[in-house]
Design a protein around this motif. Structure first.
Motif, mmCIF file in Angstrom:
data_model
loop_
_atom_site.group_PDB
_atom_site.id
_atom_site.type_symbol
_atom_site.label_atom_id
_atom_site.label_comp_id
_atom_site.label_asym_id
_atom_site.label_seq_id
_atom_site.Cartn_x
_atom_site.Cartn_y
_atom_site.Cartn_z
ATOM 1 N N GLN A 127 0.835 -1.204 0.000
ATOM 2 C CA GLN A 127 0.000 0.000 0.000
ATOM 3 C C GLN A 127 0.872 1.256 0.000
ATOM 4 O OE1 GLN A 127 -2.522 0.342 3.392
ATOM 5 N NE2 GLN A 127 -3.795 1.964 2.511
ATOM 6 N N ALA A 128 1.953 1.258 0.807
ATOM 7 C CA ALA A 128 2.837 2.435 0.857
ATOM 8 C C ALA A 128 3.528 2.664 -0.476
ATOM 9 C CB ALA A 128 3.870 2.236 1.964
ATOM 10 N N ARG A 129 3.929 1.605 -1.151
ATOM 11 C CA ARG A 129 4.561 1.761 -2.473
ATOM 12 C C ARG A 129 3.582 2.314 -3.486
ATOM 13 N NH1 ARG A 129 8.074 -3.880 -2.389
ATOM 14 N NH2 ARG A 129 9.886 -2.981 -1.278
ATOM 15 N N ALA A 130 2.337 1.873 -3.431
ATOM 16 C CA ALA A 130 1.328 2.403 -4.345
ATOM 17 C C ALA A 130 1.077 3.887 -4.074
ATOM 18 C CB ALA A 130 0.032 1.603 -4.209
ATOM 19 N N GLN A 131 0.984 4.269 -2.810
ATOM 20 C CA GLN A 131 0.785 5.679 -2.469
ATOM 21 C C GLN A 131 1.968 6.526 -2.923
ATOM 22 O OE1 GLN A 131 -1.883 7.105 -1.233
ATOM 23 N NE2 GLN A 131 -3.052 5.213 -0.901
ATOM 24 N N LEU A 132 3.183 5.973 -2.821
ATOM 25 C CA LEU A 132 4.358 6.711 -3.282
ATOM 26 C C LEU A 132 4.331 6.888 -4.792
ATOM 27 C CD1 LEU A 132 7.098 8.009 -2.736
ATOM 28 C CD2 LEU A 132 8.131 5.730 -2.899
ATOM 29 N N ALA A 133 3.929 5.866 -5.507
ATOM 30 C CA ALA A 133 3.849 5.982 -6.973
ATOM 31 C C ALA A 133 2.831 7.038 -7.380
ATOM 32 C CB ALA A 133 3.485 4.617 -7.571
ATOM 33 N N ILE A 134 1.673 7.065 -6.674
ATOM 34 C CA ILE A 134 0.654 8.074 -6.967
ATOM 35 C C ILE A 134 1.204 9.471 -6.660
ATOM 36 C CG2 ILE A 134 -1.605 8.946 -6.272
ATOM 37 C CD1 ILE A 134 -2.424 6.040 -5.757
ATOM 38 N N ALA A 135 1.879 9.602 -5.536
ATOM 39 C CA ALA A 135 2.425 10.911 -5.155
ATOM 40 C C ALA A 135 3.483 11.370 -6.138
ATOM 41 C CB ALA A 135 2.998 10.825 -3.733
ATOM 42 N N GLU A 136 4.322 10.458 -6.611
ATOM 43 C CA GLU A 136 5.361 10.837 -7.579
ATOM 44 C C GLU A 136 4.733 11.276 -8.899
ATOM 45 O OE1 GLU A 136 7.756 7.372 -7.683
ATOM 46 O OE2 GLU A 136 9.078 8.019 -6.049
ATOM 47 N N ALA A 137 3.684 10.542 -9.341
ATOM 48 C CA ALA A 137 3.019 10.928 -10.596
ATOM 49 C C ALA A 137 2.366 12.304 -10.467
ATOM 50 C CB ALA A 137 1.974 9.867 -10.957
ATOM 51 N N ASN A 138 1.730 12.546 -9.335
ATOM 52 C CA ASN A 138 1.080 13.842 -9.121
ATOM 53 C C ASN A 138 2.121 14.958 -9.024
ATOM 54 O OD1 ASN A 138 -1.261 15.536 -8.521
ATOM 55 N ND2 ASN A 138 -0.417 15.641 -6.423
ATOM 56 N N GLN A 139 3.281 14.660 -8.401
ATOM 57 C CA GLN A 139 4.332 15.659 -8.305
ATOM 58 C C GLN A 139 4.860 16.016 -9.700
ATOM 59 O OE1 GLN A 139 7.924 14.380 -6.452
ATOM 60 N NE2 GLN A 139 8.690 16.483 -6.091
ATOM 61 N N THR A 140 5.025 15.021 -10.544
ATOM 62 C CA THR A 140 5.506 15.271 -11.918
ATOM 63 C C THR A 140 4.523 16.157 -12.683
ATOM 64 O OG1 THR A 140 6.660 13.146 -11.915
ATOM 65 C CG2 THR A 140 6.219 14.165 -14.055
ATOM 66 N N PHE A 141 3.232 15.805 -12.504
ATOM 67 C CA PHE A 141 2.206 16.599 -13.196
ATOM 68 C C PHE A 141 2.203 18.039 -12.702
ATOM 69 C CE2 PHE A 141 -2.143 18.277 -12.951
ATOM 70 C CZ PHE A 141 -2.416 18.415 -14.314
ATOM 71 N N GLN A 142 2.222 18.251 -11.396
ATOM 72 C CA GLN A 142 2.176 19.607 -10.838
ATOM 73 C C GLN A 142 3.433 20.401 -11.175
ATOM 74 O OE1 GLN A 142 -0.467 20.961 -9.693
ATOM 75 N NE2 GLN A 142 -1.727 19.097 -9.449
ATOM 76 N N HIS A 143 4.584 19.705 -11.238
ATOM 77 C CA HIS A 143 5.814 20.406 -11.604
ATOM 78 C C HIS A 143 5.727 20.904 -13.044
ATOM 79 C CE1 HIS A 143 10.040 21.413 -11.822
ATOM 80 N NE2 HIS A 143 10.152 20.673 -12.932
ATOM 81 N N GLY A 144 5.236 20.084 -13.952
ATOM 82 C CA GLY A 144 5.094 20.532 -15.343
ATOM 83 C C GLY A 144 4.113 21.673 -15.476
ATOM 84 N N ARG A 145 3.041 21.612 -14.735
ATOM 85 C CA ARG A 145 2.041 22.686 -14.769
ATOM 86 C C ARG A 145 2.639 23.990 -14.264
ATOM 87 N NH1 ARG A 145 -3.605 22.576 -11.288
ATOM 88 N NH2 ARG A 145 -4.439 24.578 -12.097
ATOM 89 N N ALA A 146 3.423 23.894 -13.194
ATOM 90 C CA ALA A 146 4.028 25.117 -12.657
ATOM 91 C C ALA A 146 5.045 25.698 -13.637
ATOM 92 C CB ALA A 146 4.696 24.825 -11.318
#
Length: 420
Positions: A127-146
């Motif tokens: 579960q923690a690995r899945a949450q980390l993968a989701i967080a990393e994907a969201n971070q990548t998306f937000q970084h590109g948007r910024a």
């Protein structure tokens, strides 16, 4: 009347016919009983000497209380036989029993928590690995948007740029939190928590053991197999720690304590066999073995305390040899001299004195003759008798002597009984 006369004549004729009938040969006499015999012998041994003594328990223990409290149950009576570990008395145990149950329940809770922690670890890591993968994907998306918002600085409002940067920072924080959770589950931190839970369980186990020991102290147990010889308390009585509850004596084997003169004590060693005669049992004899020779003499009497160990006879009535009985012990401690020995199985006990049956053979016929004997010391399967009562070479019945009569004919068959 006529009928009676006819019946009388018929009986007379029948009696006459029976009297005149030829007689058959007399019935043959039964053969003499077969017995097994052995030959008496003379051996040079130390002359036996007799000592008076007293039967004592092999062990005796006064059972005391290890705790203070009121006697709730007293489970034995004088004369009762108790097995090792059997309860003798219970003090009131309500409060300590409740504390013990609570500690045991808490121990089970901690064990269940540790088990849950161990069994759920794999799912929590996934579960923690899945949450980390989701967080990393969201971070990548937000970084590109910024980054796009910064490039369009002149085309968007200041508020839109700040919102894009803020979302990027939130995504980075979420990613860092997910990474930290995964590290906790896979790194040394989880192992440390695991060890902490194991330590908590060990502490609780020690607490349960302490309370169990306290609970056990409220019960008095028999220290060994034996008989209750004294009672010191009763139900309802308050006992302080160390107060006596009962006395237990071990009588499966007993010791006969005798006092041996110093002239004879030097000839004794542990293991020496001797006869033990109990006066209260109509002179019944037992075989004893020297178990203990006290090296400290009585300064006034110049005698050494010696304990002769005897195997007791126990039946539904209890031990045959009871503590305090008067006994006479015969041990080989005198001057060396030739002594007649007979097999133990040749001795018939039950009359006024022990007897052996001597087989006399005359003109091819063998008959038995009872000879009273005085028993001395034992040597293996043999026992000495009084000088002059039996001679070397006398043939003695060792099997089949239970129902013999003086002068009865027998068929003798020799057997060999080795001498130590």
């Amino acid at each position: 009347m006529t009928r009676n006369v006819a019946f009388t004549l018929l009986l007379t004729l029948a009696a006459s016919s029976f009297a005149q009938a030829p007689k058959g040969p007399p019935a043959a006499a039964p053969p003499p009983p077969r017995v097994f015999v052995a030959t008496a012998r003379i051996e040079t041994l130390d002359e036996p000497k007799s000592f008076v003594g007293t039967v004592t328990p092999l062990r005796k223990s006064v059972v005391g209380s290890a705790a203070s409290g009121r006697v709730e149950e007293y489970l034995v009576n004088e004369g009762d036989f108790v097995k090792k570990g059997a309860p003798i008395a219970h003090l009131r145990r309500g409060i300590i029993g409740a504390e013990k149950k609570a500690a045991e329940a808490e121990l089970e809770v901690r064990k269940a928590a540790l088990l849950e922690m161990e069994n759920s670890r794999a799912d929590e890591i996934a579960q923690a690995r899945a949450q980390l993968a989701i967080a990393e994907a969201n971070q990548t998306f937000q970084h590109g948007r910024a980054e796009r918002a910064k490039q369009l600085l002149n085309a968007i409002t200041k508020e839109a740029l700040e919102e894009a940067v803020s979302h990027e920072q939130q995504a980075e924080a979420t990613r860092n939190n997910a990474a930290a959770v995964l590290r906790l589950l896979t790194g040394n931190t989880w192992e440390q928590k695991h060890e902490q839970w194991k330590a908590r369980i060990a502490v609780q186990e020690a607490e349960v053991e302490r309370l169990s020991e306290q609970f056990q102290r409220h019960t008095m147990f028999a220290p060994f197999d034996g008989w209750v010889t004294a009672e010191f308390t009763e139900v309802g009585q308050w006992m302080m720690q160390g107060d006596h509850a009962a006395e237990i004596a071990e009588l499966g084997n007993v010791d006969v304590e005798i006092a041996v003169l110093e002239d004879y004590a030097t000839k004794l060693t542990p293991g020496v066999m001797g006869n033990v005669e109990i006066t209260a049992l109509r002179g019944q004899r037992f075989v004893g073995k020297v178990a203990i020779i006290n090296p400290q003499a009585d300064a006034r009497a110049r005698t050494f305390p010696v304990k002769v160990r005897v195997e007791n006879v126990v039946d539904e009535r209890g031990p045959l040899l009871k503590a305090g009985m008067f006994a006479r012990v015969t041990l080989p401690v005198g001057e060396a001299k030739p002594l007649p020995f007979v097999p133990k199985d040749a001795i018939a006990i039950g009359g006024r004195s022990p007897v052996v049956y001597v087989v006399d053979t005359t003109a091819g016929k063998s008959s038995v003759r009872p000879v009273p004997v005085t028993l001395g010391v034992a040597q293996g399967q043999w026992v000495s008798v009084g000088v002059g009562e039996i001679k070397a070479g006398d043939v003695l019945v060792v099997e089949g002597n239970e129902r013999l009569r003086p002068g009865q004919d027998v068929r003798a068959e020799a057997i060999n009984i080795s001498f130590p």
